[in-house]
Design a protein around this motif. Sequence first.
Motif, short mmCIF file in Angstrom:
data_model
loop_
_atom_site.label_atom_id
_atom_site.label_comp_id
_atom_site.label_asym_id
_atom_site.label_seq_id
_atom_site.Cartn_x
_atom_site.Cartn_y
_atom_site.Cartn_z
N ASP A 188 0.86 -1.18 0.00
CA ASP A 188 0.00 0.00 0.00
C ASP A 188 0.89 1.23 0.00
O ASP A 188 1.62 1.48 0.97
CB ASP A 188 -0.89 -0.03 1.25
N ASP A 189 0.84 2.01 -1.07
CA ASP A 189 1.73 3.17 -1.15
C ASP A 189 1.31 4.30 -0.22
O ASP A 189 2.01 5.32 -0.13
CB ASP A 189 1.85 3.66 -2.60
N ARG A 190 0.21 4.13 0.49
CA ARG A 190 -0.24 5.14 1.46
C ARG A 190 0.34 4.89 2.85
O ARG A 190 0.21 5.72 3.74
CB ARG A 190 -1.77 5.15 1.55
N THR A 191 0.95 3.72 3.05
CA THR A 191 1.37 3.29 4.38
C THR A 191 2.88 3.25 4.51
O THR A 191 3.57 2.73 3.64
CB THR A 191 0.80 1.90 4.70
N HIS A 192 3.39 3.79 5.62
CA HIS A 192 4.80 3.66 5.96
C HIS A 192 4.93 2.75 7.19
O HIS A 192 4.06 2.75 8.06
CB HIS A 192 5.43 5.02 6.24
N VAL A 193 6.02 1.97 7.22
CA VAL A 193 6.24 0.96 8.25
C VAL A 193 7.45 1.37 9.10
O VAL A 193 8.49 1.76 8.56
CB VAL A 193 6.49 -0.42 7.61
N TYR A 194 7.31 1.26 10.42
CA TYR A 194 8.39 1.61 11.36
C TYR A 194 8.61 0.44 12.29
O TYR A 194 7.65 -0.11 12.85
CB TYR A 194 8.01 2.86 12.17
N VAL A 195 9.86 0.05 12.47
CA VAL A 195 10.15 -1.11 13.32
C VAL A 195 11.40 -0.85 14.14
O VAL A 195 12.40 -0.32 13.65
CB VAL A 195 10.30 -2.40 12.47
N CYS A 196 11.34 -1.23 15.42
CA CYS A 196 12.49 -1.09 16.31
C CYS A 196 12.46 -2.23 17.32
O CYS A 196 11.40 -2.62 17.82
CB CYS A 196 12.46 0.25 17.04
N GLU A 222 15.27 1.42 13.21
CA GLU A 222 16.38 1.87 14.03
C GLU A 222 16.88 0.67 14.84
O GLU A 222 16.11 0.04 15.57
CB GLU A 222 15.96 3.00 14.97
N TYR A 223 18.16 0.37 14.68
CA TYR A 223 18.77 -0.73 15.41
C TYR A 223 19.35 -0.21 16.73
O TYR A 223 19.88 0.89 16.80
CB TYR A 223 19.90 -1.37 14.60
N PHE A 224 19.26 -1.03 17.78
CA PHE A 224 19.87 -0.69 19.06
C PHE A 224 21.22 -1.38 19.25
O PHE A 224 22.03 -0.96 20.06
CB PHE A 224 18.94 -1.09 20.21
N THR A 225 21.44 -2.48 18.53
CA THR A 225 22.69 -3.21 18.65
C THR A 225 23.25 -3.50 17.27
O THR A 225 22.50 -3.58 16.29
CB THR A 225 22.51 -4.54 19.41
N GLY A 226 24.55 -3.67 17.19
CA GLY A 226 25.20 -3.93 15.92
C GLY A 226 24.98 -5.35 15.44
O GLY A 226 24.53 -6.23 16.17
N GLU A 272 29.52 2.73 19.20
CA GLU A 272 30.65 1.82 18.95
C GLU A 272 30.22 0.49 18.37
O GLU A 272 30.91 -0.52 18.48
CB GLU A 272 31.48 1.61 20.23
N GLN A 273 29.03 0.45 17.73
CA GLN A 273 28.52 -0.78 17.13
C GLN A 273 28.03 -0.58 15.70
O GLN A 273 27.47 -1.49 15.11
CB GLN A 273 27.37 -1.35 17.97
N GLY A 274 28.19 0.63 15.18
CA GLY A 274 27.77 0.87 13.81
C GLY A 274 26.29 1.07 13.61
O GLY A 274 25.77 0.79 12.53
N VAL A 275 25.60 1.57 14.63
CA VAL A 275 24.16 1.79 14.47
C VAL A 275 23.76 3.26 14.52
O VAL A 275 22.66 3.62 14.13
CB VAL A 275 23.35 1.01 15.54
N CYS A 276 24.64 4.14 14.98
CA CYS A 276 24.21 5.53 15.20
C CYS A 276 24.74 6.51 14.17
O CYS A 276 24.16 7.58 13.99
CB CYS A 276 24.61 5.99 16.60
N GLY A 277 25.85 6.22 13.52
CA GLY A 277 26.40 7.12 12.52
C GLY A 277 27.23 8.27 13.06
O GLY A 277 27.71 9.10 12.28
#
Length: 322
Positions: A188-196, A222-226, A272-277
Amino acid sequence: MSNSTLSLFVRVTKKTQEAEDIVGFELADPHGRPLPAFSAGAHIDVRIKEGLVRQYSLCNHPEERDRYHIAVLREPASRGGSTAMHDEVHEGDLLQISAPKNHFPLESSPRSLLFAGGIGVTPILCMAERLAHTHADFEMHYCARSRERMAFIERIQQGDYARHVHFYHDDQPDAPRLDVPSLAAAPDDRTHVYVCGPAGFIDHVLSSFKAQGWPASQLHTEYFTGAVQNSEDDESFEVKIASSGASFMVPKDKTVYEVLSENGVEIMVSCEQGVCGTCLTRVLEGEPDHRDLYLDDAEHAANDQFTPCCSRAKSKTLVLDL
């Protein structure tokens, strides 16, 4: 990490047990002044003690300016951050933090699907409350190993958006199970998906939606761990600093960040795990071996930047824009 971005001091005004192994902290300006504004999905860097900075998502309503609310899971394999927050930070303490930053923002769309796994509820909850406040169309799916490990469940159930939220507990064999493929079945091009949440949870949700043809532009995470890495075949390589011409060897058992830090070359780091940039660095020559979860596939393919906290090199030498 340099303290240059840790520009604010806040006081811990409340510390509460939010769930099994999850502690919440309310942070406020020591002089009662409004805190910098933030948007749903934002996080702050927290200096826990000397040399230890970690990132935590803000989980209160984004229109609140009198406090920041974060929650911290006690990690069994903690590298010091979660254990220190649980055991050494108390009500009344002063903490040094950054202004809010957002790498996981809500997009403008008619409908949103939110997926939270465990402590990944922190930014997702903030999103749900923002969407409810604007009367947006959304669903939230919240999974945890047990009800006892489910933070903010009473807050959610008492909210005026409770009807939008579905709960799933792994310890209840007869309870409903989250069926991601069914939710993803009709692109559905009207919907955006968010997962954490945990990496496995995120990968399951994203792969289910991608398998049904959902475009990457509608999938946000958004990842919390590498990512788990196999370092058995790692080899040493050289890094050169473009500005000075200095070069250093990076052995197989050290990161680029560690080697540069030991030699007086400062790079800002946080997770220090490559998730935050935070440590993202331009590459002028050479081919990185990308091991982060921050850059997307196209950015990896460009090979013009990498994360020295965890990534390595496929080429014998990397020339860095430092």
